[in-house]
Design a protein around this motif. Structure first.
Motif, PDB file in Angstrom:
ATOM      1  N   THR A   1       0.847  -1.198   0.000  1.00 41.88           N
ATOM      2  CA  THR A   1       0.000   0.000   0.000  1.00 41.88           C
ATOM      3  C   THR A   1       0.880   1.244   0.000  1.00 41.88           C
ATOM      4  O   THR A   1       2.072   1.194   0.335  1.00 41.88           O
ATOM      5  N   ALA A   2       0.272   2.345  -0.366  1.00 42.91           N
ATOM      6  CA  ALA A   2       0.918   3.657  -0.298  1.00 42.91           C
ATOM      7  C   ALA A   2      -0.041   4.622   0.366  1.00 42.91           C
ATOM      8  O   ALA A   2      -1.271   4.479   0.279  1.00 42.91           O
ATOM      9  N   THR A   3       0.468   5.608   1.069  1.00 45.94           N
ATOM     10  CA  THR A   3      -0.392   6.614   1.688  1.00 45.94           C
ATOM     11  C   THR A   3      -0.881   7.587   0.621  1.00 45.94           C
ATOM     12  O   THR A   3      -0.278   7.736  -0.451  1.00 45.94           O
ATOM     13  N   VAL A   4      -1.954   8.255   0.937  1.00 47.55           N
ATOM     14  CA  VAL A   4      -2.468   9.292   0.045  1.00 47.55           C
ATOM     15  C   VAL A   4      -1.427  10.392  -0.146  1.00 47.55           C
ATOM     16  O   VAL A   4      -1.280  10.948  -1.238  1.00 47.55           O
ATOM     17  N   SER A   5      -0.691  10.709   0.909  1.00 53.82           N
ATOM     18  CA  SER A   5       0.370  11.724   0.780  1.00 53.82           C
ATOM     19  C   SER A   5       1.378  11.317  -0.282  1.00 53.82           C
ATOM     20  O   SER A   5       1.792  12.129  -1.121  1.00 53.82           O
ATOM     21  N   ASP A   6       1.790  10.038  -0.246  1.00 58.89           N
ATOM     22  CA  ASP A   6       2.767   9.573  -1.240  1.00 58.89           C
ATOM     23  C   ASP A   6       2.174   9.605  -2.647  1.00 58.89           C
ATOM     24  O   ASP A   6       2.840  10.005  -3.607  1.00 58.89           O
ATOM     25  N   LEU A   7       0.932   9.185  -2.795  1.00 61.41           N
ATOM     26  CA  LEU A   7       0.287   9.197  -4.106  1.00 61.41           C
ATOM     27  C   LEU A   7       0.145  10.620  -4.626  1.00 61.41           C
ATOM     28  O   LEU A   7       0.298  10.876  -5.823  1.00 61.41           O
ATOM     29  N   ALA A   8      -0.158  11.561  -3.717  1.00 60.37           N
ATOM     30  CA  ALA A   8      -0.288  12.953  -4.144  1.00 60.37           C
ATOM     31  C   ALA A   8       1.052  13.522  -4.594  1.00 60.37           C
ATOM     32  O   ALA A   8       1.145  14.233  -5.598  1.00 60.37           O
ATOM     33  N   ARG A   9       2.123  13.181  -3.844  1.00 56.00           N
ATOM     34  CA  ARG A   9       3.443  13.674  -4.246  1.00 56.00           C
ATOM     35  C   ARG A   9       3.869  13.085  -5.578  1.00 56.00           C
ATOM     36  O   ARG A   9       4.587  13.726  -6.348  1.00 56.00           O
TER      37      ARG A   9
ATOM     38  N   SER B   1      -7.514  12.565   8.916  1.00 60.81           N
ATOM     39  CA  SER B   1      -6.264  13.096   8.354  1.00 60.81           C
ATOM     40  C   SER B   1      -6.057  12.411   7.015  1.00 60.81           C
ATOM     41  O   SER B   1      -5.548  11.278   6.963  1.00 60.81           O
ATOM     42  N   PRO B   2      -6.474  13.027   5.910  1.00 57.26           N
ATOM     43  CA  PRO B   2      -6.530  12.314   4.626  1.00 57.26           C
ATOM     44  C   PRO B   2      -5.196  11.809   4.139  1.00 57.26           C
ATOM     45  O   PRO B   2      -5.120  10.783   3.460  1.00 57.26           O
ATOM     46  N   GLY B   3      -4.110  12.517   4.460  1.00 60.97           N
ATOM     47  CA  GLY B   3      -2.802  12.094   3.980  1.00 60.97           C
ATOM     48  C   GLY B   3      -2.354  10.757   4.534  1.00 60.97           C
ATOM     49  O   GLY B   3      -1.467  10.116   3.970  1.00 60.97           O
ATOM     50  N   ARG B   4      -2.991  10.300   5.637  1.00 57.98           N
ATOM     51  CA  ARG B   4      -2.591   9.040   6.270  1.00 57.98           C
ATOM     52  C   ARG B   4      -3.389   7.837   5.775  1.00 57.98           C
ATOM     53  O   ARG B   4      -3.098   6.704   6.149  1.00 57.98           O
ATOM     54  N   LEU B   5      -4.423   8.067   4.970  1.00 62.83           N
ATOM     55  CA  LEU B   5      -5.155   6.945   4.385  1.00 62.83           C
ATOM     56  C   LEU B   5      -4.238   6.144   3.462  1.00 62.83           C
ATOM     57  O   LEU B   5      -3.340   6.702   2.828  1.00 62.83           O
ATOM     58  N   ARG B   6      -4.502   4.853   3.350  1.00 62.89           N
ATOM     59  CA  ARG B   6      -3.641   3.979   2.556  1.00 62.89           C
ATOM     60  C   ARG B   6      -4.438   3.327   1.430  1.00 62.89           C
ATOM     61  O   ARG B   6      -5.623   3.002   1.586  1.00 62.89           O
ATOM     62  N   VAL B   7      -3.788   3.152   0.286  1.00 63.39           N
ATOM     63  CA  VAL B   7      -4.422   2.584  -0.904  1.00 63.39           C
ATOM     64  C   VAL B   7      -3.538   1.471  -1.449  1.00 63.39           C
ATOM     65  O   VAL B   7      -2.317   1.656  -1.572  1.00 63.39           O
ATOM     66  N   PRO B   8      -4.110   0.287  -1.778  1.00 61.83           N
ATOM     67  CA  PRO B   8      -3.292  -0.784  -2.365  1.00 61.83           C
ATOM     68  C   PRO B   8      -2.714  -0.371  -3.718  1.00 61.83           C
ATOM     69  O   PRO B   8      -3.339   0.377  -4.487  1.00 61.83           O
ATOM     70  N   LEU B   9      -1.525  -0.873  -4.013  1.00 61.11           N
ATOM     71  CA  LEU B   9      -0.864  -0.611  -5.301  1.00 61.11           C
ATOM     72  C   LEU B   9      -1.180  -1.773  -6.236  1.00 61.11           C
ATOM     73  O   LEU B   9      -0.556  -2.838  -6.168  1.00 61.11           O
TER      74      LEU B   9
END
Length: 724
Positions: A500-508, A663-671
């Motif tokens: 998984t990746a955090t929303v923060s990572d996906l946004a960056r 805290s939306p940046g801490r949500l996680r999404v499968p890759l």
């Protein structure tokens, strides 16, 4: 500051802060508190975080709250900063950035000079003298005004003082309700008074409809000061704002003032309103209010301040309409034609949430015109779309578009032609004065509207009941079809595990953008303050005026279209662990097809998220909502919705105890590959359709049973004959 506050500004858990304390010798030593509850110096913590590349993840308003708590521990309050909010709001963003960067001595001098320039706006305020000890909170306030707006800063400043004031009877007025009350004043009144103004929400709504002289009074100094600043910020140029502090019943600050209209949400159930010392007050033209009838004292206070023919609209508890002790005053209000309309609101429309409050529309009689011969009653008490809970936000369970339209349209039609008003079955009815002046004089809308079945034709009610029944049967068939279609199977002997990746990572990485509207400036705000939870009027004085509708977190929870109003603040990017600000160019983001919308308050009942379709395209993003805009070449929106709204994911990315803030940046999404995402997306789409139809069944079942039961008991429907 506490360890909990460190976790909030760093965007980490409490456990992480505890690990830092144990593992890092250079972590700041406690500067106070106890061994079990140590306190830390804010600047030392910030310097330590910066040395590790761990920048703040808190919003500017959260930063301001933290610095205020530290300032209050040193013995200084927040009221002196109200002037600074007004001074800062009058400057462009670049100037605020420049002020923030000034050395301490220069910042203090500029702040004192700026506050002195606007000192005449706020009532009962001592001269402000900031010192070097105030530079931290001044910088936090400047950033809050620059990034989230002056109304948000005002709300933060008022929170602690309101909590400490123990303001019994001071209730929050939701902005949609304030708009409705202002709509009920006929014409375009120029001079408007609110004798229990709170934060100025009602007067702001009046100003948005053309009022140019605003008069306000409140017994709480913090409310009067905040109202003065808020109204000055939001009213159009040329509007005169006059605010006074004091108890309007005991110490009326405007004894000789008469205005075109009065709007008020006065305190309820106050037995110490001045009954003994005000026994011979000339305001009691309709009878001396009994000790338990403070609300009828406010009604007569409002009428006394009106020009002949002027209107007053008050929000009152339902007991005012029926208590035996108030019968004589109610009789005189009806007999003279002063009481024009009473409308019942659904429970949850405003605090206290467990009862349905009522709107009273009054008019000061004109000497040369005959008294009105009827009173309009409107009953919307059954229009709540969700049960009101003690911890929910005021107005969150109300379909405001429907309630406002029912009340406003009925009143407009009645005011234009009282004698020709056509009753609306089960909703609105005009009752003659003769029929009201009985032994009880009960002006409860349900008693007057639902108590008479003569307005409902049997054929009409039968058609409505059949239509409701057929809609229910159709919804049941749809649910059966959806439930019988399987789009999932067991993953195997063990649950699937993925990276998984955090929303923060996906946004960056550019896979999605995250937007939100600045909290605190519109209905459905993403932060419920402690003062609001206690029922204190902390509504932003900005009102909604003519701003376009916006989709709020409450709309998502109810499954409705947009009912909020666009906040007057810039959109901001969601903060990840490092707190990138990501401020967008547009003032308020527009929703696009395929956006994933997640409400910030993740507790309670109702949906947490939705995928925007054509109906939401172009609608503005309201407060209480995080908007996730995926790159369609990399992320499927329905796949994103399913995983972002998963209970475990939300729990891991939320803070708080009774109320959880996301805290939306801490949500996680499968890759996962896009093709596989789409398979998951179709399954999630199917689940959401099933959920929506199940909710619709509940609504239709309630409607069907209500119509049939009412028809059977009212005589319009009869049971089918049974076979012998």
């Amino acid at each position: 500051m506490t360890a909990a506050e460190i976790s909030r500004i760093a965007g980490v858990t409490r456990a992480t802060v505890s690990n830092w304390r144990r593992r890092h010798d250079d972590f700041p030593a406690p500067s106070g508190g106890t061994d079990s509850s140590p306190l830390y110096d804010l600047e030392e913590v910030r310097a330590w975080l910066a040395s590790r590349g761990q920048h703040t993840a808190a919003t500017p308003s959260a930063e301001l709250r933290t610095t205020l708590r530290l300032r209050e521990r040193a013995g200084a309050g927040a009221s002196d900063l109200l002037l600074m909010v007004l001074a800062a709001a009058r400057r462009p963003a670049d100037d605020l950035t420049g002020l923030h960067a000034l050395p301490d001595a220069d910042l203090v001098k500029r702040a004192n000079d700026a506050s002195a320039e606007v000192a005449d706006v706020v009532p009962d305020t001592e001269p402000v003298r900031f010192t070097a000890a105030d530079t931290t909170v001044l910088r936090a306030l400047l950033l809050c005004v620059r990034d989230e707006g002056a109304q948000t800063a005002l709300g933060v400043l008022a929170e602690r003082e309101l909590e400490d004031s123990a303001a019994s009877g001071a209730y929050r007025t939701p902005a949609p309700l304030a708009d409705l009350l202002a709509r009920l004043i006929p014409g375009s009144p120029l001079r408007v008074l609110d004798p229990a103004c709170g934060s100025g929400t009602l007067l702001s709504a009046a100003a948005a409809r053309g009022a140019r002289e605003l008069y306000a009074q409140d017994s709480l100094p913090v409310q009067a000061r905040r109202s003065a600043v808020g109204l000055t910020l939001t009213a159009e140029e040329g509007t005169d704002v006059t605010v006074r502090t004091g108890d309007s019943l005991r110490a009326d600050a405007f004894p000789d003032l008469t205005v075109d209209a009065v709007l008020s949400n006065p305190p309820y159930g106050d037995r110490d309103w001045g009954h003994d010392e005000l026994a011979y007050d000339p305001r009691w033209a309709y009878g001396f209010p009994p000790r338990a009838e403070s609300e009828l004292a406010w009604v007569q206070h409002a009428l006394a301040h009106l020009e002949p023919g002027g209107h007053a609209v008050l929000l009152l508890p339902p007991a005012t309409a029926s208590r035996p002790s108030g019968r004589r005053v109610r009789s005189e209000l009806i007999r003279t034609g002063a009481l024009r309309a009473v409308a019942a609101l659904p429970p949850g429309a405003a605090i206290p949430l467990h009862i349905g409050l009522q709107v009273w529309v009054l008019q000061r009689p004109e000497p040369d015109r005959p008294a009105h011969q009827s009173v309009l009653f409107v009953d919307t008490a059954g229009e709540s779309t969700a049960p009101a809970r003690g911890g929910s936000r005021a107005g969150a369970a109300v379909d405001w578009a429907r309630v406002s339209e029912q009340i406003a349209s009925a009143w407009t039609a009645y005011a234009g032609d009282p004698d020709g008003f056509e009753p609306q079955a089960g909703v609105a009815r005009a009752v003659s004065v003769v029929n009201l002046l009985g032994e009880v004089v009960d002006v409860t809308p349900a008693r007057q509207v639902r108590g008479s079945q003569a307005d409902i034709a049997p054929q009409d009610l039968a058609r409505e009941a059949v239509a409701a029944r057929e809609g229910l049967a159709s919804a049941v068939r749809t649910v059966g079809e959806l439930a019988s279609t399987g789009m999932w199977r067991a993953a195997g002997t063990s649950a699937r595990v993925w990276r998984t990746a955090t929303v923060s990572d996906l946004a960056r990485g550019g896979a999605l953008k995250v937007l939100r509207a600045a909290p605190g400036s519109a209905p459905g705000s993403s932060r419920t303050t402690a003062a609001e939870a206690k029922g204190v009027d902390t509504g932003a004085a900005g009102g909604s005026g003519e701003r376009p509708p916006a989709l709020t977190g409450s709309d998502i929870a109810r499954g409705t279209g947009p009912t909020g109003r666009a906040p007057e603040a810039q959109a901001q990017g969601a903060h990840g662990a490092k707190g990138e600000r990501g401020v967008q160019a547009e003032r308020v983001p527009e929703i696009a097809v395929g956006d994933v919308l997640v409400r910030n308050l993740v507790g309670g009942t109702g949906p947490v998220a939705r995928v925007a379709g054509e109906a939401e395209a172009g609608v503005l993003l309201g407060t209480g909502v995080h908007l996730f805009r995926p790159d369609p070449a990399r992320l499927d929106p329905w796949f994103l919705l399913g995983f972002l709204s998963a209970e475990a994911n939300l729990a891991g990315a939320s803070t708080g105890s009774s109320t959880l803030h996301l805290s939306p940046g801490r949500l996680r999404v499968p890759l996962l590959p896009l093709a596989e995402q789409r398979r998951y997306g179709e399954a999630f789409r199917h689940v959401e359709a099933l959920r929506e139809q199940a909710r619709r069944i509940g609504d239709l079942a309630d409607e069907t049973t209500r119509r049939v039961s009412g028809g059977l008991t009212g005589g319009q429907l009869v049971p089918e004959p049974t076979e012998a």
